[in-house]
Design an enzyme around this catalytic site. Structure first.
Site, PDB file in Angstrom:
ATOM      1  N   THR A 108       0.531  -1.008  -0.063  1.00  0.00           N
ATOM      2  CA  THR A 108      -0.028  -0.072   0.099  1.00  0.00           C
ATOM      3  C   THR A 108       0.759   1.688   0.199  1.00  0.00           C
ATOM      4  O   THR A 108       0.425   2.499  -0.685  1.00  0.00           O
ATOM      5  CB  THR A 108      -0.869   0.244   0.970  1.00  0.00           C
ATOM      6  OG1 THR A 108      -1.528  -0.758   1.140  1.00  0.00           O
ATOM      7  CG2 THR A 108      -1.761   1.317   1.385  1.00  0.00           C
ATOM      8  N   SER A 127      45.473 -12.360  -8.804  1.00  0.00           N
ATOM      9  CA  SER A 127      45.885 -12.343  -7.683  1.00  0.00           C
ATOM     10  C   SER A 127      46.700 -11.170  -7.186  1.00  0.00           C
ATOM     11  O   SER A 127      47.770 -10.729  -8.060  1.00  0.00           O
ATOM     12  CB  SER A 127      47.031 -13.886  -7.919  1.00  0.00           C
ATOM     13  OG  SER A 127      47.670 -13.824  -6.654  1.00  0.00           O
ATOM     14  N   LYS A 173      49.479 -15.263 -12.310  1.00  0.00           N
ATOM     15  CA  LYS A 173      48.057 -15.875 -11.585  1.00  0.00           C
ATOM     16  C   LYS A 173      46.437 -14.959 -12.883  1.00  0.00           C
ATOM     17  O   LYS A 173      46.218 -13.998 -12.576  1.00  0.00           O
ATOM     18  CB  LYS A 173      47.348 -16.317 -10.382  1.00  0.00           C
ATOM     19  CG  LYS A 173      46.547 -16.980 -10.454  1.00  0.00           C
ATOM     20  CD  LYS A 173      46.723 -17.337  -9.047  1.00  0.00           C
ATOM     21  CE  LYS A 173      45.695 -18.921  -8.279  1.00  0.00           C
ATOM     22  NZ  LYS A 173      44.521 -18.709  -8.800  1.00  0.00           N
TER      23      LYS A 173
END
Length: 462
Positions: free
Chosen positions: A102, A314, A320
């Protein structure tokens, strides 16, 4: 620093202080004061649906002779601006509010009334005009359906079609690449990479088909049921007319629900849709995890493919690179599964003629649709379309796979094949060499029986 200015606004409960620049009125402000719970406002897609429903309601009331044309035009213009997102900062109410929604319905009524009143230079009433022939109890569930249907039709289904097309293209490119199949993460009989990817494509296609089927029920709106489903205070043609106008405006085939009582009191349809979203999330998780495994390595993993390098993987290990997109997709899919659990709990909260967890249904359902839409596209464009195949690694692993001996079963039997497989594995020798010694088969026979490109076609190789 200037002090924030307020104006005094009155409603049926008395006076309340509202920020001077706010378009909302007393009922919205009471909700802001009452529900400082999460700081999460109702979703943008839901606010858009509120604007569209109010636009359609004004048009229907004008066509039915219940509202003057100038009032309807002013309301419709304001409602479309709301739908377009022009006034999102004026919809501050927390998701965790009154369960019928509402507060959000009145938020829309008050904002649109303020805009229309300014345009007409006379008062347009939030309840008597903007909310004419409506109740929060039919507006809010209708908006849940409208926002979800729009999101699925215009966002998620096109994204799934795109993902399916990208997978299909990649599958055709990779169809000649034969690799070691895996069951239980253990070496199994070979498959082509095209076959593997076609499985993904089929999952995506079936997910889209399931959603398309549920969409038929999602397009049924309870608008016109008003407070309890009887249609009290609404013209009998109002609900169907609203649905017709919404369909014309959005291109989505909305129609009035067969049972307005079910539409108000239950959330079975949204739960069904949420369940289909969960299935899709599980499918995308499977695809993303397959990509992660295939990309694993590059030295100590499978290293069958190389995903596009998107960012350093990393903060401590130089060089990596991680499968960041599949990881992000898996997390998004986990969120969808959690959202579905919330929708299920909320759907249980329909008592008699109303469900009292509608805002949280909207929040979770629409979030699931949104993040699955984005996930499908990013998975297609930033992972699948650009990965490359490490054929040398694939061929080396395939050549040392003792499970290829399965193809000899029809010729030498299961027990003898098992002996050959164990010996080949223990001695690290190609299965062909051991089978030639142990089974007395010729090179020509073994070449025919153990040809990987022929094995992926299935059938008996005797």
């Amino acid at each position: 620093m200037s002090k924030k200015k307020f104006r005094t606004v009155q409603d049926s409960m008395g006076n309340v202080e509202v920020p001077e620049e706010a378009l909302w009125g007393a009922q919205t402000q009471r909700a802001v004061n009452n529900f400082p719970i999460s700081g999460i406002a109702m979703p943008r897609e839901f606010i858009s649906a509120l604007g569209l429903v109010k636009w359609a309601a004004a048009g229907a009331n004008a066509e039915l002779g219940l509202m003057t044309s100038d009032t309807a035009v002013a309301i419709q213009q304001a409602a479309l601006r709301v739908a377009a997102g022009e006034f999102d900062e004026h919809f501050p109410i927390d998701v965790f509010q009154t369960g019928s929604g509402t507060s959000s319905n009145m938020n829309a009524n008050e904002v649109i009334a303020a805009l229309a009143s300014s345009d007409l230079e006379r008062e347009v009433h939030a309840n008597d005009d903007i909310n004419m022939c409506q109740s929060s109890n039919d507006v809010i569930p209708s908006c849940v359906h409208v926002s979800a249907a729009n999101g699925i039709s215009n966002g998620l289904l096109p994204a799934l079609e795109h993902l399916g097309n990208v997978i299909d293209k990649k599958a055709r490119e990779m169809d000649s690449v034969i690799k070691t199949g895996r069951t239980h993460l253990m070496d199994a009989m070979p498959v082509s990479m095209g076959q593997e990817l076609d499985g993904w494509r089929s999952q995506v296609e079936q997910g889209a088909n399931r959603l398309g089927d549920s969409l038929k029920r999602l397009c049924a709106l309870p608008q016109g049921g008003t407070a309890v489903g009887t249609g009290i205070n609404a013209h009998p043609k109002f609900g169907p007319k609203v649905c017709q106008l919404l369909a014309e405006q959005t291109g989505v085939p909305f129609a009035q629900a067969e049972s307005l009582f079910a539409g108000l009191s239950s959330q079975d349809v949204t739960l069904e849709v949420s369940g289909q979203l969960r299935v899709l999330a599980v499918s995308l998780t499977k695809i993303a995890n397959d990509l992660r495994w295939m990309n694993s390595g590059p030295l100590a993993g499978l290293a069958e493919i190389e995903l596009p390098a998107l960012q350093p993987g990393s903060s401590i290990m130089p060089g990596k690179v991680n499968p960041v997109v599949p990881e992000a997709v898996v997390m998004a899919c986990a969120q969808v599964v959690g959202n579905d659990a919330t929708v299920a709990i909320a759907a249980q909260s329909g008592n008699f003629q109303l469900n009292v967890m509608l805002p949280v249904v909207a929040h979770n359902l629409l979030q699931s649709i949104s993040i699955l839409t984005s996930s499908a596209r990013i998975l297609a464009d930033s992972a699948i379309s650009g990965f490359t195949v490490n054929e040398n690694n694939i061929n080396e692993m395939l050549g040392r796979n003792p499970i290829l001996v399965t193809a000899l079963n029809p010729v030498i039997g299961y027990e003898k094949s098992a002996e050959i497989a164990k010996k080949a594995y223990a001695e690290g020798r190609p299965i062909k060499d051991v089978a030639k010694e142990e089974a007395g088969l010729t090179d020509e026979e073994l070449d025919r029986l153990l040809d990987p490109s022929d094995l992926v076609k299935g059938g008996i190789k005797a």
